[in-house]
Scaffold this motif. Sequence first.
Motif, PDB file in Angstrom:
ATOM      1  N   ILE A 158       3.434   5.658 -13.072  1.00 11.34           N
ATOM      2  CA  ILE A 158       2.992   4.869 -11.811  1.00 11.34           C
ATOM      3  C   ILE A 158       3.824   3.681 -11.531  1.00 11.34           C
ATOM      4  CG2 ILE A 158       1.148   4.205 -10.107  1.00 11.34           C
ATOM      5  CD1 ILE A 158      -0.469   6.302 -11.441  1.00 11.34           C
ATOM      6  N   GLN A 159       3.572   2.868 -12.878  1.00 12.16           N
ATOM      7  CA  GLN A 159       4.067   1.278 -12.643  1.00 12.16           C
ATOM      8  C   GLN A 159       5.528   1.353 -12.550  1.00 12.16           C
ATOM      9  OE1 GLN A 159       1.819  -0.393 -15.766  1.00 12.16           O
ATOM     10  NE2 GLN A 159       0.257  -1.227 -13.958  1.00 12.16           N
ATOM     11  N   GLU A 160       6.367   2.321 -13.034  1.00 16.05           N
ATOM     12  CA  GLU A 160       7.738   2.281 -13.383  1.00 16.05           C
ATOM     13  C   GLU A 160       8.237   2.725 -11.954  1.00 16.05           C
ATOM     14  OE1 GLU A 160       9.301   4.752 -16.519  1.00 16.05           O
ATOM     15  OE2 GLU A 160      11.131   4.886 -15.170  1.00 16.05           O
ATOM     16  N   LYS A 161       7.809   3.781 -11.235  1.00 15.16           N
ATOM     17  CA  LYS A 161       8.057   4.027  -9.955  1.00 15.16           C
ATOM     18  C   LYS A 161       7.515   2.926  -8.763  1.00 15.16           C
ATOM     19  CE  LYS A 161       7.825   8.144  -7.151  1.00 15.16           C
ATOM     20  NZ  LYS A 161       7.117   9.391  -6.672  1.00 15.16           N
TER      21      LYS A 161
ATOM     22  N   MET B  38       0.780  -1.311  -0.098  1.00 19.32           N
ATOM     23  CA  MET B  38      -0.188  -0.093  -0.139  1.00 19.32           C
ATOM     24  C   MET B  38       0.735   1.333   0.095  1.00 19.32           C
ATOM     25  SD  MET B  38      -3.225   0.768   2.353  1.00 19.32           S
ATOM     26  CE  MET B  38      -2.455   1.722   3.745  1.00 19.32           C
ATOM     27  N   VAL B  39       1.868   1.316   0.843  1.00 16.97           N
ATOM     28  CA  VAL B  39       2.908   2.559   1.036  1.00 16.97           C
ATOM     29  C   VAL B  39       3.522   2.620  -0.367  1.00 16.97           C
ATOM     30  CG1 VAL B  39       4.756   3.554   1.921  1.00 16.97           C
ATOM     31  CG2 VAL B  39       2.823   2.216   3.306  1.00 16.97           C
ATOM     32  N   ILE B  40       3.948   1.319  -1.092  1.00 18.68           N
ATOM     33  CA  ILE B  40       4.310   1.579  -2.490  1.00 18.68           C
ATOM     34  C   ILE B  40       3.430   2.299  -3.520  1.00 18.68           C
ATOM     35  CG2 ILE B  40       5.196   0.260  -4.555  1.00 18.68           C
ATOM     36  CD1 ILE B  40       6.352  -1.727  -2.448  1.00 18.68           C
TER      37      ILE B  40
ATOM     38  N   LEU C 231       3.254   6.018  -2.703  1.00 17.64           N
ATOM     39  CA  LEU C 231       4.447   6.736  -3.197  1.00 17.64           C
ATOM     40  C   LEU C 231       4.334   6.816  -4.806  1.00 17.64           C
ATOM     41  CD1 LEU C 231       7.122   5.438  -0.838  1.00 17.64           C
ATOM     42  CD2 LEU C 231       6.195   7.632  -0.627  1.00 17.64           C
ATOM     43  N   ALA C 232       4.029   5.539  -5.345  1.00 16.92           N
ATOM     44  CA  ALA C 232       4.092   5.701  -7.080  1.00 16.92           C
ATOM     45  C   ALA C 232       2.971   6.655  -7.264  1.00 16.92           C
ATOM     46  CB  ALA C 232       3.738   4.141  -7.346  1.00 16.92           C
ATOM     47  N   ALA C 233       1.867   6.857  -6.638  1.00 18.95           N
ATOM     48  CA  ALA C 233       0.900   7.594  -6.858  1.00 18.95           C
ATOM     49  C   ALA C 233       1.060   9.154  -6.714  1.00 18.95           C
ATOM     50  CB  ALA C 233      -0.385   7.151  -6.345  1.00 18.95           C
ATOM     51  N   GLY C 234       2.389   9.336  -6.225  1.00 25.89           N
ATOM     52  CA  GLY C 234       2.595  10.669  -6.037  1.00 25.89           C
ATOM     53  C   GLY C 234       2.789  11.404  -4.569  1.00 25.89           C
ATOM     54  N   LEU C 235       2.418  10.533  -3.653  1.00 22.35           N
ATOM     55  CA  LEU C 235       2.319  11.046  -2.229  1.00 22.35           C
ATOM     56  C   LEU C 235       3.828  11.394  -2.060  1.00 22.35           C
ATOM     57  CD1 LEU C 235      -0.361   9.219  -0.296  1.00 22.35           C
ATOM     58  CD2 LEU C 235      -0.483  11.344  -1.587  1.00 22.35           C
TER      59      LEU C 235
END
Length: 327
Positions: free
Chosen positions: A285-288, A64-66, A69-73
Amino acid sequence: MTKQRVLSGMQPSGLLHLGNLLGALDNWRRLQDQYECYYFIADWHALTTNYADTSKLRDYVREMVIDWLAAGLDPEKAVLFRQSLVPEHAVLHVLLSMSTPLPWLERVPTYKEKMDQIKDRDMNTYGFLGYPVLQAADILIYKANFVPVGIDQLPHLELTREICRRFDQFYGEVFPEPQPLMTEYPKLPGTDGRKMSKSYNNCLYLSDTPEVIMKKVMAMVTDPARVRRQDPGNPDVCPLFTLDRIFAPKAWCDHVNVECRRAGIGCVDDKKELLKHLLAYLGPIQEKRRDLSAHPEKVAEIIAEGSRRARVIAARTLAEVNEAMKL
Ligand code: SF4
Protein backbone atom coordinates in the motif's frame (compact mmCIF):
# COMPACT_ATOMS: atom_id res chain seq x y z
CA MET A 1 -27.40 -8.72 -15.86
CA THR A 2 -27.37 -5.09 -14.66
CA LYS A 3 -25.50 -4.71 -11.44
CA GLN A 4 -27.18 -3.00 -8.52
CA ARG A 5 -25.79 0.33 -7.50
CA VAL A 6 -23.89 1.19 -4.32
CA LEU A 7 -23.10 4.72 -3.16
CA SER A 8 -20.73 5.79 -0.44
CA GLY A 9 -18.66 8.84 0.38
CA MET A 10 -15.92 10.03 2.67
CA GLN A 11 -15.12 13.50 3.98
CA PRO A 12 -11.67 14.82 3.17
CA SER A 13 -10.83 15.93 6.67
CA GLY A 14 -7.30 14.59 7.11
CA LEU A 15 -5.05 11.66 6.36
CA LEU A 16 -6.54 8.17 6.41
CA HIS A 17 -5.49 5.72 9.08
CA LEU A 18 -5.51 1.98 9.59
CA GLY A 19 -9.02 2.15 11.06
CA ASN A 20 -10.32 3.77 7.85
CA LEU A 21 -8.54 1.11 5.81
CA LEU A 22 -10.01 -1.86 7.67
CA GLY A 23 -13.33 -0.15 8.32
CA ALA A 24 -14.32 1.42 5.03
CA LEU A 25 -11.76 0.98 2.27
CA ASP A 26 -11.40 -2.81 2.47
CA ASN A 27 -15.16 -3.06 2.31
CA TRP A 28 -15.39 -0.65 -0.64
CA ARG A 29 -12.73 -2.68 -2.44
CA ARG A 30 -14.75 -5.87 -2.01
CA LEU A 31 -17.98 -4.19 -3.10
CA GLN A 32 -16.49 -2.84 -6.32
CA ASP A 33 -16.30 -6.43 -7.61
CA GLN A 34 -19.97 -7.14 -6.99
CA TYR A 35 -21.82 -3.87 -7.56
CA GLU A 36 -21.76 -0.77 -9.72
CA CYS A 37 -20.08 1.42 -7.13
CA TYR A 38 -19.99 5.21 -6.84
CA TYR A 39 -17.51 6.46 -4.26
CA PHE A 40 -17.27 10.17 -3.71
CA ILE A 41 -15.10 12.72 -2.01
CA ALA A 42 -17.61 14.51 0.19
CA ASP A 43 -15.93 17.92 0.09
CA TRP A 44 -19.16 19.87 0.57
CA HIS A 45 -19.91 17.76 3.61
CA ALA A 46 -16.49 18.63 5.00
CA LEU A 47 -17.56 22.28 4.83
CA THR A 48 -20.55 21.70 7.10
CA THR A 49 -18.21 21.47 10.09
CA ASN A 50 -15.03 23.08 8.70
CA TYR A 51 -16.36 26.00 6.75
CA ALA A 52 -14.13 28.70 8.19
CA ASP A 53 -10.73 27.33 7.28
CA THR A 54 -10.49 25.62 3.90
CA SER A 55 -6.75 26.15 3.48
CA LYS A 56 -5.96 22.41 3.67
CA LEU A 57 -9.00 21.13 1.78
CA ARG A 58 -7.28 20.51 -1.56
CA ASP A 59 -4.35 18.74 0.09
CA TYR A 60 -6.76 16.53 2.02
CA VAL A 61 -8.67 15.67 -1.15
CA ARG A 62 -5.48 14.70 -3.00
CA GLU A 63 -4.11 12.63 -0.12
CA MET A 64 -7.41 10.88 0.43
CA VAL A 65 -7.67 9.81 -3.19
CA ILE A 66 -4.08 8.58 -3.06
CA ASP A 67 -5.03 6.51 0.00
CA TRP A 68 -8.10 5.15 -1.83
CA LEU A 69 -6.11 4.08 -4.85
CA ALA A 70 -3.25 2.70 -2.77
CA ALA A 71 -5.78 0.63 -0.82
CA GLY A 72 -7.01 -0.98 -4.04
CA LEU A 73 -9.95 1.09 -5.22
CA ASP A 74 -9.93 0.70 -8.97
CA PRO A 75 -11.22 3.50 -11.24
CA GLU A 76 -11.88 0.84 -13.89
CA LYS A 77 -14.34 -0.86 -11.57
CA ALA A 78 -15.78 1.94 -9.44
CA VAL A 79 -16.63 5.54 -10.26
CA LEU A 80 -14.43 7.70 -8.03
CA PHE A 81 -15.51 11.31 -8.04
CA ARG A 82 -15.64 14.60 -6.22
CA GLN A 83 -18.98 15.90 -4.98
CA SER A 84 -18.22 19.53 -5.83
CA LEU A 85 -17.55 18.58 -9.46
CA VAL A 86 -21.10 17.26 -9.79
CA PRO A 87 -23.31 20.31 -9.13
CA GLU A 88 -26.45 18.21 -9.69
CA HIS A 89 -26.07 17.10 -6.05
CA ALA A 90 -26.62 20.71 -4.97
CA VAL A 91 -29.63 21.19 -7.22
CA LEU A 92 -31.32 18.07 -5.89
CA HIS A 93 -30.43 19.19 -2.36
CA VAL A 94 -32.35 22.42 -2.91
CA LEU A 95 -35.34 20.60 -4.36
CA LEU A 96 -35.47 18.02 -1.56
CA SER A 97 -35.10 20.75 1.06
CA MET A 98 -38.42 22.24 -0.09
CA SER A 99 -40.38 19.22 1.14
CA THR A 100 -38.27 18.09 4.10
CA PRO A 101 -39.93 19.03 7.41
CA LEU A 102 -37.61 20.89 9.76
CA PRO A 103 -38.29 18.65 12.80
CA TRP A 104 -36.99 15.65 10.81
CA LEU A 105 -33.60 17.33 10.73
CA GLU A 106 -33.65 18.60 14.30
CA ARG A 107 -34.29 15.12 15.67
CA VAL A 108 -31.29 13.46 13.92
CA PRO A 109 -29.27 12.10 16.88
CA THR A 110 -25.87 13.18 15.50
CA TYR A 111 -27.11 16.76 15.01
CA LYS A 112 -27.54 17.43 18.72
CA GLU A 113 -24.53 15.34 19.66
CA LYS A 114 -22.18 17.23 17.37
CA MET A 115 -23.68 20.57 18.41
CA ASP A 116 -22.78 19.68 21.99
CA GLN A 117 -19.36 18.25 21.14
CA ILE A 118 -17.99 20.93 18.85
CA LYS A 119 -17.35 23.99 20.96
CA ASP A 120 -14.61 25.75 19.02
CA ARG A 121 -16.82 26.63 16.01
CA ASP A 122 -20.28 28.02 15.56
CA MET A 123 -22.29 25.01 14.41
CA ASN A 124 -25.58 26.83 14.40
CA THR A 125 -25.56 27.05 10.62
CA TYR A 126 -28.05 26.26 7.90
CA GLY A 127 -25.52 24.00 6.14
CA PHE A 128 -24.95 21.87 9.22
CA LEU A 129 -28.65 21.40 9.90
CA GLY A 130 -29.26 20.55 6.25
CA TYR A 131 -26.43 18.02 6.06
CA PRO A 132 -28.78 14.99 5.97
CA VAL A 133 -30.72 16.51 3.05
CA LEU A 134 -27.49 16.87 1.10
CA GLN A 135 -26.72 13.28 2.03
CA ALA A 136 -30.12 12.19 0.72
CA ALA A 137 -29.40 14.06 -2.53
CA ASP A 138 -26.00 12.32 -2.83
CA ILE A 139 -27.68 8.93 -2.63
CA LEU A 140 -30.86 9.58 -4.59
CA ILE A 141 -29.21 11.39 -7.51
CA TYR A 142 -27.62 8.03 -8.46
CA LYS A 143 -30.75 6.03 -7.57
CA ALA A 144 -28.49 3.93 -5.39
CA ASN A 145 -29.95 0.58 -4.35
CA PHE A 146 -27.58 0.13 -1.44
CA VAL A 147 -25.60 2.24 0.97
CA PRO A 148 -22.96 0.55 3.16
CA VAL A 149 -23.64 1.58 6.76
CA GLY A 150 -22.67 0.67 10.27
CA ILE A 151 -25.38 0.42 12.90
CA ASP A 152 -24.81 4.01 14.11
CA GLN A 153 -25.48 5.45 10.65
CA LEU A 154 -28.83 3.70 10.23
CA PRO A 155 -30.87 6.74 11.40
CA HIS A 156 -29.27 8.85 8.65
CA LEU A 157 -30.18 6.37 5.99
CA GLU A 158 -33.68 6.06 7.41
CA LEU A 159 -34.05 9.81 7.01
CA THR A 160 -32.97 9.54 3.37
CA ARG A 161 -35.61 6.86 2.89
CA GLU A 162 -38.26 9.11 4.46
CA ILE A 163 -37.23 12.03 2.24
CA CYS A 164 -37.38 9.68 -0.74
CA ARG A 165 -40.87 8.40 0.15
CA ARG A 166 -42.15 11.92 0.65
CA PHE A 167 -40.82 13.05 -2.71
CA ASP A 168 -42.29 10.04 -4.51
CA GLN A 169 -45.62 10.59 -2.75
CA PHE A 170 -45.86 14.20 -4.02
CA TYR A 171 -44.43 13.85 -7.49
CA GLY A 172 -44.68 10.19 -8.49
CA GLU A 173 -42.13 7.44 -8.23
CA VAL A 174 -38.72 8.67 -9.29
CA PHE A 175 -36.34 7.19 -6.73
CA PRO A 176 -35.92 3.62 -5.51
CA GLU A 177 -35.70 3.46 -1.70
CA PRO A 178 -32.05 2.82 -0.86
CA GLN A 179 -31.43 -0.17 1.38
CA PRO A 180 -28.71 -0.47 4.03
CA LEU A 181 -25.84 -2.79 3.30
CA MET A 182 -25.00 -3.59 6.89
CA THR A 183 -21.29 -3.65 7.55
CA GLU A 184 -19.72 -4.51 10.83
CA TYR A 185 -16.35 -2.88 11.07
CA PRO A 186 -13.69 -4.19 13.43
CA LYS A 187 -13.11 -1.59 16.14
CA LEU A 188 -9.46 -0.73 15.92
CA PRO A 189 -7.66 0.61 18.98
CA GLY A 190 -5.26 3.52 18.59
CA THR A 191 -1.83 3.73 20.16
CA ASP A 192 -3.29 5.02 23.44
CA GLY A 193 -5.82 2.18 23.66
CA ARG A 194 -8.83 4.32 22.78
CA LYS A 195 -10.63 3.96 19.46
CA MET A 196 -8.31 4.96 16.61
CA SER A 197 -9.36 8.47 15.69
CA LYS A 198 -7.76 11.60 14.29
CA SER A 199 -9.20 13.63 17.12
CA TYR A 200 -7.35 11.50 19.71
CA ASN A 201 -4.04 11.81 17.89
CA ASN A 202 -3.48 8.05 18.28
CA CYS A 203 -3.48 6.87 14.67
CA LEU A 204 -1.29 4.75 12.48
CA TYR A 205 -1.61 6.54 9.14
CA LEU A 206 -1.32 4.87 5.75
CA SER A 207 1.11 7.64 4.87
CA ASP A 208 3.36 7.04 7.91
CA THR A 209 6.81 5.75 7.01
CA PRO A 210 7.81 2.32 8.36
CA GLU A 211 10.06 4.13 10.86
CA VAL A 212 7.16 6.18 12.18
CA ILE A 213 4.93 3.10 12.41
CA MET A 214 7.68 1.30 14.31
CA LYS A 215 8.06 4.17 16.75
CA LYS A 216 4.33 4.40 17.33
CA VAL A 217 3.83 0.65 17.84
CA MET A 218 6.81 0.37 20.18
CA ALA A 219 5.27 3.14 22.29
CA MET A 220 1.76 1.69 22.15
CA VAL A 221 -0.23 1.10 25.34
CA THR A 222 -0.63 -2.57 26.35
CA ASP A 223 -2.38 -4.16 29.35
CA PRO A 224 -2.24 -1.20 31.77
CA ALA A 225 -1.92 -3.53 34.76
CA ARG A 226 1.25 -5.10 33.37
CA VAL A 227 3.87 -2.72 34.65
CA ARG A 228 7.03 -4.88 34.65
CA ARG A 229 8.22 -7.64 32.35
CA GLN A 230 7.80 -10.24 35.11
CA ASP A 231 4.14 -9.28 35.75
CA PRO A 232 1.63 -11.57 34.07
CA GLY A 233 -0.56 -9.78 31.52
CA ASN A 234 -4.04 -10.16 30.20
CA PRO A 235 -4.43 -10.19 26.39
CA ASP A 236 -8.20 -9.80 26.77
CA VAL A 237 -7.78 -6.19 27.87
CA CYS A 238 -4.67 -5.41 25.82
CA PRO A 239 -5.20 -3.11 22.80
CA LEU A 240 -2.05 -4.41 21.13
CA PHE A 241 -3.44 -7.92 21.20
CA THR A 242 -6.43 -6.69 19.17
CA LEU A 243 -3.94 -5.70 16.46
CA ASP A 244 -2.18 -9.07 16.85
CA ARG A 245 -5.44 -10.82 16.14
CA ILE A 246 -5.92 -8.85 12.94
CA PHE A 247 -2.39 -8.86 11.55
CA ALA A 248 -0.37 -11.67 13.16
CA PRO A 249 -0.82 -15.39 12.33
CA LYS A 250 -3.11 -17.40 14.57
CA ALA A 251 -0.21 -19.50 15.87
CA TRP A 252 1.46 -16.36 17.24
CA CYS A 253 -1.77 -15.13 18.85
CA ASP A 254 -2.30 -18.53 20.50
CA HIS A 255 1.26 -18.41 21.78
CA VAL A 256 0.82 -14.89 23.20
CA ASN A 257 -2.52 -15.80 24.69
CA VAL A 258 -0.83 -18.45 26.83
CA GLU A 259 2.60 -16.94 27.47
CA CYS A 260 1.48 -13.40 28.30
CA ARG A 261 -0.69 -14.71 31.13
CA ARG A 262 2.31 -16.32 32.82
CA ALA A 263 4.82 -13.59 31.94
CA GLY A 264 6.50 -15.97 29.50
CA ILE A 265 6.67 -13.26 26.86
CA GLY A 266 7.35 -9.54 27.12
CA CYS A 267 5.38 -6.76 25.43
CA VAL A 268 8.46 -5.72 23.46
CA ASP A 269 8.69 -9.22 21.91
CA ASP A 270 5.02 -9.07 21.01
CA LYS A 271 5.34 -5.61 19.51
CA LYS A 272 8.31 -6.66 17.37
CA GLU A 273 6.41 -9.65 16.04
CA LEU A 274 3.32 -7.54 15.33
CA LEU A 275 5.45 -5.00 13.48
CA LYS A 276 6.81 -7.67 11.17
CA HIS A 277 3.29 -8.56 10.00
CA LEU A 278 1.88 -5.05 10.07
CA LEU A 279 4.70 -3.64 7.95
CA ALA A 280 4.42 -6.54 5.50
CA TYR A 281 0.70 -5.80 5.18
CA LEU A 282 1.23 -2.07 4.70
CA GLY A 283 4.28 -2.41 2.42
CA PRO A 284 2.49 -2.74 -0.95
CA ILE A 285 0.00 0.00 0.00
CA GLN A 286 2.79 2.37 0.93
CA GLU A 287 4.73 1.58 -2.23
CA LYS A 288 1.70 2.38 -4.35
CA ARG A 289 1.18 5.50 -2.30
CA ARG A 290 4.70 6.72 -3.01
CA ASP A 291 4.23 6.08 -6.71
CA LEU A 292 0.93 7.98 -6.83
CA SER A 293 2.31 10.86 -4.78
CA ALA A 294 4.99 11.31 -7.41
CA HIS A 295 2.30 11.67 -10.08
CA PRO A 296 -0.42 13.95 -8.70
CA GLU A 297 -1.58 14.73 -12.25
CA LYS A 298 -2.63 11.07 -12.67
CA VAL A 299 -4.66 11.28 -9.47
CA ALA A 300 -6.35 14.50 -10.61
CA GLU A 301 -7.14 12.91 -13.98
CA ILE A 302 -8.79 9.88 -12.33
CA ILE A 303 -11.07 12.15 -10.32
CA ALA A 304 -11.88 14.41 -13.29
CA GLU A 305 -12.84 11.38 -15.37
CA GLY A 306 -14.84 9.78 -12.54
CA SER A 307 -16.69 13.06 -11.94
CA ARG A 308 -17.51 13.30 -15.63
CA ARG A 309 -19.00 9.79 -15.56
CA ALA A 310 -20.93 10.53 -12.38
CA ARG A 311 -22.35 13.71 -13.92
CA VAL A 312 -23.87 11.79 -16.80
CA ILE A 313 -25.94 9.68 -14.39
CA ALA A 314 -26.71 12.60 -12.08
CA ALA A 315 -27.91 14.79 -14.98
CA ARG A 316 -30.18 11.99 -16.18
CA THR A 317 -31.83 11.68 -12.76
CA LEU A 318 -32.17 15.44 -12.42
CA ALA A 319 -33.97 15.61 -15.76
CA GLU A 320 -36.47 13.03 -14.42
CA VAL A 321 -36.86 15.05 -11.22
CA ASN A 322 -37.52 18.26 -13.16
CA GLU A 323 -40.07 16.47 -15.26
CA ALA A 324 -41.80 14.97 -12.22
CA MET A 325 -41.90 18.37 -10.48
CA LYS A 326 -43.03 20.19 -13.63
CA LEU A 327 -40.04 22.49 -13.54
S1 SF4 B 1 2.54 -9.51 25.86
FE1 SF4 B 1 1.26 -8.77 24.21
S2 SF4 B 1 -0.80 -9.28 24.83
FE2 SF4 B 1 0.46 -9.40 26.65
S3 SF4 B 1 0.25 -7.38 27.59
FE3 SF4 B 1 2.10 -7.38 26.32
S4 SF4 B 1 1.44 -6.58 24.39
FE4 SF4 B 1 -0.38 -7.19 25.48
